[in-house]
Design a protein around this motif. Structure first.
Motif: not given
Length: 101
Positions: A36-41
């Motif tokens: 979901f391209n939210l890995a920096p979270l």
């Protein structure tokens, strides 16, 4: 691995369990959020969960006669917290050994 953690003092044991959660939870969360391209979270999770570990590491350093402030501030960085944890564990060359009397 859990047997070795159970032998440590209270603060070091708590820091070890938290650091284990940081490594495993951060890795799992990064893999889960990557599609979901939210890995920096996951980084936010790692830094937030690492805060109590830094506190417990500073308390363990204080009991060993080391600088609690220096240990606490360096442990705010998750990778440095792992290094501090292993340097505070018994048998490490940096830990102060009790003199036999």
């Amino acid at each position: 691995m859990f047997k070795e953690l159970a032998k440590l003092d209270k603060n070091l044991r708590r820091a070890g369990y938290i650091l284990l959660a940081v490594v495993l939870g951060g890795s799992f969360l990064a893999l889960l959020l990557h599609p979901f391209n939210l890995a920096p979270l996951a980084l936010l999770f790692v830094w937030t969960v690492n805060l109590p570990a830094a506190w417990f590491l500073s308390q363990a350093a204080k009991l060993q006669g080391r600088s609690a402030w220096l240990t606490g501030f360096t442990s705010l960085i998750p990778a440095a917290a792992l290094i501090e944890f292993f340097s505070l564990c018994p048998g490490s060359p940096r830990t102060k050994q009790a003199s036999p009397r």
